[in-house]
Write an enzyme that holds these catalytic residues in place. Structure first.
Site, PDB file in Angstrom:
ATOM      1  N   TYR A   1       1.545  -7.685   2.234  1.00  0.00           N
ATOM      2  CA  TYR A   1       0.630  -6.813   1.422  1.00  0.00           C
ATOM      3  C   TYR A   1       0.639  -7.075  -0.082  1.00  0.00           C
ATOM      4  CZ  TYR A   1       1.637  -4.663   5.602  1.00  0.00           C
ATOM      5  OH  TYR A   1       1.840  -4.208   7.340  1.00  0.00           O
TER       6      TYR A   1
ATOM      7  N   VAL B   1       7.372  -2.655   9.844  1.00  0.00           N
ATOM      8  CA  VAL B   1       8.445  -1.686   9.549  1.00  0.00           C
ATOM      9  C   VAL B   1       9.589  -1.551  10.152  1.00  0.00           C
ATOM     10  CG1 VAL B   1       6.966  -0.149   7.800  1.00  0.00           C
ATOM     11  CG2 VAL B   1       6.962   0.124  10.514  1.00  0.00           C
TER      12      VAL B   1
ATOM     13  N   TYR C   1      -4.523   1.337  18.407  1.00  0.00           N
ATOM     14  CA  TYR C   1      -3.552   0.716  17.354  1.00  0.00           C
ATOM     15  C   TYR C   1      -2.253   1.154  17.430  1.00  0.00           C
ATOM     16  CZ  TYR C   1      -1.945   0.184  12.852  1.00  0.00           C
ATOM     17  OH  TYR C   1      -1.053   0.156  11.523  1.00  0.00           O
TER      18      TYR C   1
ATOM     19  N   LYS D   1      -0.817  -7.085  13.890  1.00  0.00           N
ATOM     20  CA  LYS D   1      -2.102  -7.044  13.309  1.00  0.00           C
ATOM     21  C   LYS D   1      -2.400  -8.565  13.216  1.00  0.00           C
ATOM     22  CE  LYS D   1      -1.169  -2.884  10.103  1.00  0.00           C
ATOM     23  NZ  LYS D   1      -0.436  -2.746   8.903  1.00  0.00           N
TER      24      LYS D   1
ATOM     25  N   SER E   1       3.344  -3.809  12.377  1.00  0.00           N
ATOM     26  CA  SER E   1       2.314  -4.413  11.762  1.00  0.00           C
ATOM     27  C   SER E   1       2.119  -5.923  11.913  1.00  0.00           C
ATOM     28  CB  SER E   1       2.446  -4.297  10.047  1.00  0.00           C
ATOM     29  OG  SER E   1       1.949  -3.205   9.776  1.00  0.00           O
TER      30      SER E   1
HETATM   31  O1  DON Z   1       0.483   2.072  11.069  1.00  0.00           O
HETATM   32  C1  DON Z   1       1.653   2.004  10.764  1.00  0.00           C
HETATM   33  O2  DON Z   1       1.944   2.660   9.528  1.00  0.00           O
HETATM   34  C2  DON Z   1       2.670   1.551  11.341  1.00  0.00           C
HETATM   35  N1  DON Z   1       2.214   1.335  12.989  1.00  0.00           N
HETATM   36  C3  DON Z   1       2.890  -0.054  11.065  1.00  0.00           C
HETATM   37  C4  DON Z   1       3.001  -0.294   9.560  1.00  0.00           C
HETATM   38  C5  DON Z   1       4.030  -1.537   9.216  1.00  0.00           C
HETATM   39  O3  DON Z   1       4.667  -2.220  10.132  1.00  0.00           O
HETATM   40  C6  DON Z   1       4.041  -1.771   8.117  1.00  0.00           C
HETATM   41  N2  DON Z   1       4.688  -3.155   7.604  1.00  0.00           N
HETATM   42  N3  DON Z   1       5.530  -3.328   6.898  1.00  0.00           N
END
Ligand code: DON
Length: 349
Positions: free
Chosen positions: A261, A279, A209, A86, A83
């Protein structure tokens, strides 16, 4: 509240520059020493390949706006950016098209719900609310410059490389693993399409993405990427302008509101810096004009944020005087003295 332990740690006021390098080195060492034994949290496994991470990895890097780096621990261990991408893709899209268009389409406000919430999208009539949740990030990726999915991917790979100051590679194992299990993101993309808020074919956009989330970075890379936003859009190591000053400012505002978030308010309250987590266990926190902290430690709390990363960042924000909201009184001499105040030479202290 976040897993920080700031009690007893003096809050230094935010001033114009980072402390001297030897002081930064001392504090980065202290943060690593203080939190490396913390084993709370669990490693993400909803993307199966991420579960293979070593729970003990822990790196901290501070990158300043003069191009200096102070680092300790596992700052060269590659992990998928997830994430954190992003933030930088959003900056690239704003730089190309202006934030008004993206602001209308994607928004800047917190959903108050987890990053992959479908309900948030439904509650807001298909509006993603902000580019840091998955819905907003997928809608943002759809806007990346390029007629085809391949062209969009090229724009992203080139842009993120400029933020990092080096070419970044995709972790194919992570990409395949997430592609096989990302039905939720595919559902989000279709839902966006049903509301007329996705520019492109949902499957193709989710693939781009997912690829952007699989780019390999290190704690050192994310610190430099963050320092680029702290430096008005110029990478302080390469000297290259990546995005405009306005885009850096706007991106940091979006990170302050949404980077952690539904816990972004708590983060601002305790740490006082725009930041973005992923994550895989990375967190980048940005001190405008000064630099950025990149941390990497895979075990996460319930909201998906690295536990050791949160703690180390809270410690460094305090001790390095980075919290944007921390001021110190300018001093008695700057305040008009009330009539009853004794003249300076009459004071005992
Ligand atoms: O889209 C997803 O779920 C993952 N590629 C990225 C999510 C993420 O890193 C959330 N972060 N805390």
């Amino acid at each position: 509240m976040f897993e920080t332990d700031t009690e007893g740690i003096r809050q230094e006021a935010a001033t114009g520059a980072l402390p001297a390098r030897d002081r930064v080195e001392q504090l980065v060492r202290a943060a690593h020493e203080r939190y490396r034994g913390v084993d709370a949290g669990s490693v993400a496994d909803y993307i199966p390949a991420l579960a293979e991470a070593d729970h003990g990895w822990f790196g901290i890097c501070v990158a300043d706006t003069a191009g200096g780096l102070v680092e300790i621990g596992d700052t060269g261990v590659p992990f998928s950016i997830q994430s954190i991408s992003k933030a930088f893709v959003y900056a690239l899209v704003c730089d190309a098209f202006g934030h008004e268009r993206i602001g209308e389409l994607v928004g800047v406000d917190n959903t108050g719900l987890p990053f992959n919430s479908v309900i948030a999208l439904e509650l807001n009539g298909g509006h993603p609310m902000n580019p840091m949740v998955n819905a907003g990030a997928i809608a943002t990726t759809a806007l990346v410059a390029g007629e085809t999915a391949d062209a969009k991917w090229e724009t992203i790979a080139r842009g993120l490389a400029r933020f990092a100051g080096r070419a970044l590679e995709v972790d194919d194992r992570v990409f395949t693993s997430e592609s096989e299990t990302n039905s939720r993101n595919q559902a989000i993309a279709r839902l966006l399409q049903s509301y007329g808020r996705l520019d492109g074919e949902p499957g193709e956009i989710v693939e781009v993405y997912t690829r952007q989330c699989s780019l390999l970075v290190t704690a050192r890379d994310i610190a430099i990427m963050g320092a680029t936003l702290a430096d008005g859009g110029v990478n302080p190591v390469t000297g290259e302008r990546v995005v405009s000053e306005e885009v850096s400012r706007d991106t940091l505002a979006v990170l302050a509101a949404n980077g952690l978030y539904e816990r972004s308010g708590e983060w601002l309250f305790q740490i006082g810096l725009p930041a973005k987590s992923g994550v895989s266990g990375g967190i980048v926190s940005i001190a405008p004009g000064k630099g950025a902290i990149g941390t990497f430690a895979p075990p996460l709390d319930a909201a998906g944020n690295s536990v050791r990363g949160e703690r180390a960042t809270a410690y460094l924000s305090r001790t390095l005087g980075l919290n944007l909201f921390a001021s110190a009184a300018v001093g008695a001499s700057a305040v008009p003295a009330p009539a009853s105040t004794p003249a300076p030479d009459e004071r005992t202290v």
